[in-house]
Motif scaffolding. Structure first.
Motif, PDB file in Angstrom:
ATOM      1  N   GLY A  54      37.204  67.983  65.781  1.00 63.62           N
ATOM      2  CA  GLY A  54      37.151  66.818  64.898  1.00 63.62           C
ATOM      3  C   GLY A  54      36.731  65.573  65.652  1.00 63.62           C
ATOM      4  N   GLY A  55      37.186  65.463  66.899  1.00 64.28           N
ATOM      5  CA  GLY A  55      36.840  64.291  67.692  1.00 64.28           C
ATOM      6  C   GLY A  55      35.362  64.226  67.998  1.00 64.28           C
ATOM      7  N   ALA A  86      34.454  66.871  56.221  1.00 64.50           N
ATOM      8  CA  ALA A  86      34.776  67.881  57.233  1.00 64.50           C
ATOM      9  C   ALA A  86      35.359  67.221  58.467  1.00 64.50           C
ATOM     10  N   HIS A  87      34.740  66.115  58.910  1.00 60.69           N
ATOM     11  CA  HIS A  87      35.208  65.426  60.115  1.00 60.69           C
ATOM     12  C   HIS A  87      36.654  64.980  59.976  1.00 60.69           C
ATOM     13  N   PHE A  88      36.947  64.236  58.911  1.00 57.10           N
ATOM     14  CA  PHE A  88      38.305  63.664  58.910  1.00 57.10           C
ATOM     15  C   PHE A  88      39.360  64.702  58.554  1.00 57.10           C
ATOM     16  N   HIS A  89      38.931  65.780  57.868  1.00 58.63           N
ATOM     17  CA  HIS A  89      39.941  66.829  57.658  1.00 58.63           C
ATOM     18  C   HIS A  89      40.272  67.546  58.964  1.00 58.63           C
ATOM     19  N   MET A  90      39.266  67.766  59.783  1.00 57.91           N
ATOM     20  CA  MET A  90      39.534  68.395  61.080  1.00 57.91           C
ATOM     21  C   MET A  90      40.464  67.521  61.905  1.00 57.91           C
ATOM     22  N   VAL A  91      40.134  66.223  61.959  1.00 56.75           N
ATOM     23  CA  VAL A  91      40.795  65.377  62.938  1.00 56.75           C
ATOM     24  C   VAL A  91      42.123  64.825  62.435  1.00 56.75           C
ATOM     25  N   MET A  92      42.223  64.544  61.139  1.00 58.65           N
ATOM     26  CA  MET A  92      43.496  63.971  60.713  1.00 58.65           C
ATOM     27  C   MET A  92      44.186  64.718  59.588  1.00 58.65           C
TER      28      MET A  92
END
Lengths: 218, 591
Positions: free
Chosen positions: B390-391, B414-420
């Motif tokens: 995610g980072g 996809a990005h923010f679900h992975m990371v947060m």
């Protein structure tokens, strides 16, 4: 140990210093209350800072229509300063053990605050009856919002003040009262400071102009 | 660096600690309902948060059903879909993760880990929970009012959030904003407790730099939340005034449905600034407790001291501070000055430094550790993988030139679900598997835990990995259905079907977890006081689960940091924080 030393300690090595002595529970509780007030003041400070930024940001738009100046606010400001002075007096008195003077200071502080709040309501009415009044003008709406939120914080302070004032008659725990008076005084000074910033920047007619010029925004 | 034995420490005799006055209720209602015990309040917070979180999980299923199988479900219309999107986001970010990490883990772990009997203001702590519950009920009520909950997206951007035509623009949005205001009031009460307890109620010998990283993470996140939530508070109040009194804080002159609205001169961008001044720190309000907890999980289950403890503390603090100066990277497409964007891109990328430092330190803690692949450890390692993934996509989105074409696409989702979402929730699970024995006295079932982990972990990648490709193709987020577009190929629809199936499976796998929680409560293997052989104070309580007051007659005295694992020469591979040097030496460590 100061904070810097604490944060640079090497906890994986042996710690030479003995842990400091445990405080008496009452003392610990007083320290906790004081810390809590400081943290809360930080929260309130951020709240008002954001409101000032929002106001200032909005001012830079071309269609800004400043709110009219209300002379009454000068009088209100003076009364709020008096309430802070009265509480300061109460604080000095309680520290010197002069309980009668403390009571007078405490009651006067509360009374001036009530007068201030009444004065603010009067200012609201004044503005509401002027030809300038237009709720869709952001300057007007911000005035009501910011003074309202500031007033609510004072009302909250009055609750704590009332709980303190109710306990200063007859026999009472001097150390506890002393702390309550100190905390009230700190809170009042803080809200006075906030008000002076709000009043100076927003409601004296200057309307942040100077600050915006200094920042090169205008 | 040479190793210095802890025996050098001067022995401090344990002092009798006066009994702190705690309110000890007698009745069931007093003990478990109107409780002032932080541990009970923690469990109340956790149950409420997970309960409303399940609602949000079901909403995500409904969204996925619509995206995977459009034109199939008659009960999902475009308005519903927007409402599901909005409430899913709002609940998960604020009402689940914030409340669970700070209200749940914060309440349970802070007093125990710093060696306090309870939070410093137990009554305020209790009120905090009930205000939170009220906020949750208000939010839940919005499902049942005319027009349903708000469909404005979790960011609630004006003007559309309060304009007719947006679902829930009458009752739903009012309940949403009032609920947020109450949440923030409740949180502030709790937050004052967490911060002041850490500052003022640590037991003797528990210096700041001997605190477990879990406490550091929760402590810093609480400060962030205390300073960030006021921004959400004022924006909620101002939006409410725009809606109810017709002010123009955010509402510009607008023609809506052919009619000129009454408002003039408001600035929608002002709302975005206020919202994201809260919104970005919110990411770290969720992430920092996760960072702290995962550090402890990795250290305990790798039987090795955390690598670079001081760096870990400083990184937490620096990330916290930086999180206040990056907010406008959520607003690259708002039409702001490009120089502004340059500034925010720079600060955003600087955050990568302390964050990467933490990741390296986790990996270096694992390096040559005595790794025990317990369920908490699996979740912790899963977190490190997911957080890196995610980072890395954050680097793309942090750069305006790359971010703009990707803005409002599935790539962002996809990005923010992975990371947060996935990363912190993996930590939540890991933490529950780790501390459940302390809360109940029983172990969670290992096999069920592993099944839960593998389906959740692999399944999450099944959901979010392909979503990056959809985003790069240009598939927009928040759309009910995608029709009449040439650039979105048929294969995108197939991918959507796959994602939906993965989402349904991952969601269902959580039933295994809930079953495990309930079954183990009654039938789980008794855990004893310290099943993981951990050093921190919560594992050294005389009772498990700890009684009100936590530590019996005397508070523990702390002699060492929280990470004395596999100390050379010691009998056991861990030395609890409250073991005096002479005892540790007497038990076989080198003299």
């Amino acid at each position: 140990m100061n904070v810097f030393q604490q944060l640079t300690a090497k906890p994986w090595l042996a710690a030479g210093a003995a842990p400091e002595d445990l405080r008496h529970p009452d003392e610990a509780h007083r320290a906790a209350k004081k810390s809590a007030l400081w943290v809360f003041l930080a929260v309130v400070g951020v709240l008002f800072m954001l409101l000032v930024f929002a106001y200032g940001g909005r001012m830079t738009y071309g269609d800004w229509r400043p709110a009219p100046q209300l002379k009454l606010l000068w009088a209100n400001t003076f009364v709020l300063i008096l309430s802070s002075v009265a509480l300061q007096w109460a604080q000095v008195s309680v520290r010197r053990g002069q309980m009668d003077a403390m009571r007078v200071g405490l009651l006067a502080g509360g009374a001036f605050t009530v007068v201030f709040l009444f004065g603010q309501l009067l200012a609201w009415r004044q503005l509401g009856t002027m030809g300038y009044f237009d709720v869709t003008n952001p300057a007007i709406a911000f005035f009501y919002l910011i003074t309202g939120i500031h007033g609510l914080h004072l009302v909250g302070g009055l609750v704590a003040w009332g709980r303190t004032a109710a306990r200063v008659w007859g026999k009472f725990d001097v150390a506890a009262i002393r702390q309550s008076v100190e905390l009230c005084t700190l809170y009042w000074h803080f809200l006075l400071g906030v008000w002076l910033v709000l009043f100076g920047l927003l409601f004296t007619g200057n309307n942040l102009d100077l600050l915006l010029k200094l920042c090169g925004i205008r | 660096m040479s190793y210095v034995a802890h025996d050098a420490t001067t022995l401090v005799p344990p002092a009798e600690v006066e009994e702190v006055e705690l309110y000890h209720p007698k009745t069931f209602v007093g003990k478990y309902i109107w409780s002032q015990d932080a541990k009970i309040i923690a469990i109340q917070y956790a149950i409420t948060a997970i309960g409303i979180g399940v609602v949000a999980l079901v909403l995500s299923w409904l969204m996925r059903l619509q995206l995977g199988y459009p034109d199939t479900f008659s009960f999902i219309d475009p308005s519903n879909y927007l409402q599901f999107v909005s409430l899913h986001g709002m609940i998960m970010v604020i009402y689940l993760l914030t409340a669970l990490f700070l209200g749940g883990f914060g309440n349970y772990l802070i007093p125990l880990m710093v060696g306090a009997r309870d939070m410093v203001f137990p009554y305020v702590n209790m009120v905090s929970y009930w205000v939170y519950l009220f906020a949750v009920l208000l939010l839940g009520a919005s499902f049942f009012v005319p027009g349903g909950p708000t469909g404005a997206g979790w960011t609630l951007y004006p003007p559309q959030a309060i304009l007719a035509g947006t679902p829930g623009a009458t009752w739903g949005i009012i309940l949403m904003l009032v609920s947020l205001a109450f949440f923030i009031i409740g949180f502030t009460m709790g937050g004052l407790n967490y911060v002041v307890t850490v500052l003022q109620a640590r037991t003797r010998g528990m210096t700041l730099m001997r605190m477990p990283l879990t406490v550091w993470g929760i402590f810093t996140a609480t400060i962030l939340a205390l300073l960030a939530f006021p921004a959400l508070f004022v924006s909620a109040i101002m939006l409410l005034l725009d809606l109810l009194l017709g002010t123009s804080f955010f509402m510009p002159a607008i023609v809506s449905m052919g009619e000129q609205g009454g408002q003039t001169g408001g600035s929608p961008v002002l709302f975005q600034h206020l919202f994201w001044f809260f919104g970005h720190p919110e990411v770290y309000i969720v992430a920092l407790p996760a960072f702290g907890i995962v550090s402890d999980l990795i250290s305990v289950h790798a039987r090795k001291n955390i690598f670079g403890y001081r760096m870990m503390v400083w990184a937490i603090v620096i990330i916290g501070a930086l999180s206040f100066v990056v907010w406008a990277h959520h607003m690259y497409v708002s039409g702001m000055n490009p120089y502004f964007g340059f500034f925010f891109a720079t600060t955003t990328l600087i955050i990568a430094i302390p964050t990467a430092l933490k990741v390296y330190n986790w990996v270096l803690t694992l390096w040559r550790g005595n790794i025990q692949l317990t369920v908490p450890m699996l979740f912790a390692i899963g977190f490190v993988f997911t957080f890196i993934n995610g980072g890395l996509t954050g680097l793309f989105l942090g750069n305006p030139t790359v971010s703009m074409p990707l803005s409002d696409t599935m790539f962002v989702v996809a990005h923010f679900h992975m990371v947060m979402a996935i990363a912190p929730i993996l930590v939540v699970f890991g933490a529950i598997y780790h501390w459940y024995p302390k809360m109940t006295g029983r172990m969670l079932d290992d096999t069920l835990g592993k099944i839960h982990f593998w389906i959740t972990f692999v399944g999450s990648y099944g959901i979010y990995y392909p979503m990056h490709y959809l985003g790069m193709m240009g598939v927009p987020r928040r759309y009910y259905a995608i029709t009449g577009t040439d650039f979105i190929t048929e294969s995108a629809h197939s991918v959507n079907v796959g994602i939906t199936i993965a989402a349904l499976i991952v969601g269902a796998a959580q039933l295994v977890f809930f079953y495990n929680l309930v079954r183990s409560y009654f039938k789980g293997k008794p855990s004893g006081g310290n099943p993981w052989n951990a050093t921190t104070l919560e594992w050294q309580t005389p009772d498990t689960p700890p009684k009100h007051g936590n530590f019996g007659a005397t508070l523990p005295l702390v002699y060492r940091w929280a990470y004395d694992y596999s100390v050379p020469g010691a009998d056991q591979d861990f030395i609890p924080q409250n073991v005096p040097p002479r005892e540790a030496a007497g038990s076989g460590s080198k003299a």
